[in-house]
Design a protein around this motif. Structure first.
Motif, PDB file in Angstrom:
ATOM      1  N   TYR A  99      67.034 -41.890  56.285  1.00  0.00           N
ATOM      2  CA  TYR A  99      66.089 -41.453  56.398  1.00  0.00           C
ATOM      3  C   TYR A  99      66.101 -43.385  56.052  1.00  0.00           C
ATOM      4  O   TYR A  99      65.508 -43.603  56.095  1.00  0.00           O
ATOM      5  N   GLU A 126      57.676 -38.006  57.090  1.00  0.00           N
ATOM      6  CA  GLU A 126      57.810 -38.854  55.469  1.00  0.00           C
ATOM      7  C   GLU A 126      57.960 -36.511  55.077  1.00  0.00           C
ATOM      8  O   GLU A 126      58.572 -36.731  53.478  1.00  0.00           O
ATOM      9  N   LEU A 182      69.282 -37.410  53.122  1.00  0.00           N
ATOM     10  CA  LEU A 182      68.540 -38.493  52.743  1.00  0.00           C
ATOM     11  C   LEU A 182      68.333 -39.789  52.924  1.00  0.00           C
ATOM     12  O   LEU A 182      67.707 -41.163  53.045  1.00  0.00           O
ATOM     13  N   SER A 201      63.275 -45.932  57.634  1.00  0.00           N
ATOM     14  CA  SER A 201      61.595 -46.299  56.753  1.00  0.00           C
ATOM     15  C   SER A 201      61.943 -47.770  56.672  1.00  0.00           C
ATOM     16  O   SER A 201      61.143 -48.202  56.178  1.00  0.00           O
ATOM     17  N   TYR A 203      61.184 -35.687  54.553  1.00  0.00           N
ATOM     18  CA  TYR A 203      62.029 -36.727  53.888  1.00  0.00           C
ATOM     19  C   TYR A 203      61.518 -35.442  52.055  1.00  0.00           C
ATOM     20  O   TYR A 203      62.309 -35.840  51.945  1.00  0.00           O
TER      21      TYR A 203
END
Length: 341
Positions: free
Chosen positions: A183, A198, A180, A188, A201
């Protein structure tokens, strides 16, 4: 801004070339034996009057020096005919052009004023839009920066509980958190990301949260539509999902949390529904919380006039419904949208 100024100079050059050609055609058509000298003197006078006043306006822009301005303007008006006279100093018939000069000087003084006012208006408008865009981007950076510590704080609390209980799932939780954070840190930063990324995620986040529960998956995540060609601002849904977990009862049954994502012709519909905990205070955003206020601010900045956010509280069920339109545009076209707001 420099590009706009270059465009203005190209417009100046094009207009003067066209004006010179018209003067040449006019004087040659009158069979004037001195048309070359007359053209040179006339164009020189026009250029002198126009740009002398143009730069005078630039020099005194925003300054309260009316006396100095009018003195220099008077000087330009009186010396305006000199370039024409210099080209005709050997001829004694330049008196025929006196009336032309008396009208040409004030006309080009007015034209230079119009040109200066127009350029100032355009440049100030562009400058204002750039400042507004910078302000929007600065606020977005601030709001986005709030996400990482907020999310990290909650997740580390969950992992701390697993480690404290010596749960076998703790190492897996650390791996999920690493995925996480990768990302959030590396992917992001773009203005928009594919909706499919997304959703990956969110799936990782749900998997991490599921480690807290012994029951079957407490989240029913349903995704429909073309998520590959749809682009969305990153980290927009995580707060809504976090709140669903946070304000639900401590014990959740399988499928208690309903999350739906649907894309239809560039319009995205996101909904999350959760049961409300027995503690009435859990219905509200905690004091100092940045979840829903953060989402509202980001939506207002990123999708003005393109979204609706509806919150329903029946006393037993809490539901958030978010609709965003115009998401078929790729990232490089979405960023230009900010200029208009």
């Amino acid at each position: 801004m420099e590009r706009v100024k270059r465009i203005f100079w190209l417009i100046h050059l094009s207009v003067w070339v066209l004006f010179t050609l018209l003067v040449v055609l006019q004087l040659r058509g009158e069979a004037d034996a001195l048309w070359r000298t007359t053209t040179q003197g006339f164009i020189a006078t026009c250029l002198y009057v126009f740009y002398a006043h143009f730069y005078l306006l630039t020099q005194y822009a925003g300054q309260r020096k009316e006396r100095d301005y009018w003195l220099q303007l008077t000087g330009i008006g009186l010396t305006g005919p000199l370039p024409f006279l210099l080209f005709h100093y050997k001829q004694l018939d330049f008196g025929n052009y006196t009336m032309h000069l008396l009208t040409t000087v004030p006309i080009f003084l007015v034209l230079s004023w119009l040109a200066r006012v127009t350029e100032n208006l355009v440049l100030n408008t562009i400058r204002k839009e750039q400042l507004e865009k910078q302000a929007v981007e600065a606020e977005l950076v601030y709001l986005k920066a709030q996400i990482n510590p907020h999310f990290l704080f909650n997740t580390l609390n969950n992992i701390h509980t697993l480690v404290y209980k010596q749960a076998p799932a703790a190492p897996e939780a650390v791996l999920h958190l690493a995925s996480l954070m990768r990302y959030m840190i590396y992917e992001s930063n773009a203005a928009t990301v594919p909706l499919a990324r997304e959703m990956d995620y969110l799936r990782d986040y749900v998997s991490l949260q599921q480690l807290r529960y012994k029951n079957s998956p407490v989240v029913n995540l349903h995704i429909a539509g073309d998520t590959e060609s749809c682009y969305i601002a990153p980290l927009l849904f995580i707060h809504l999902l976090e709140n669903a977990y946070k304000h639900s009862p401590a014990r959740l049954e399988p499928g208690d949390l309903q999350v739906s994502v649907a894309v239809n012709e560039g319009t995205l519909t996101f909904s999350v529904q959760n049961p409300i905990g027995t503690n009435a205070a859990s219905r509200l955003e905690e004091s100092g919380g940045i979840g829903l206020p953060n989402v509202r601010k980001r939506l207002a900045l990123l999708y003005p006039g393109q979204h609706t956010l509806t919150i329903q509280d029946t006393g037993a069920i809490f539901r958030v419904l978010l609709t965003i339109g115009g998401l078929h545009l790729p990232a490089h076209e979405r960023t230009a949208h900010l200029l208009h707001y």
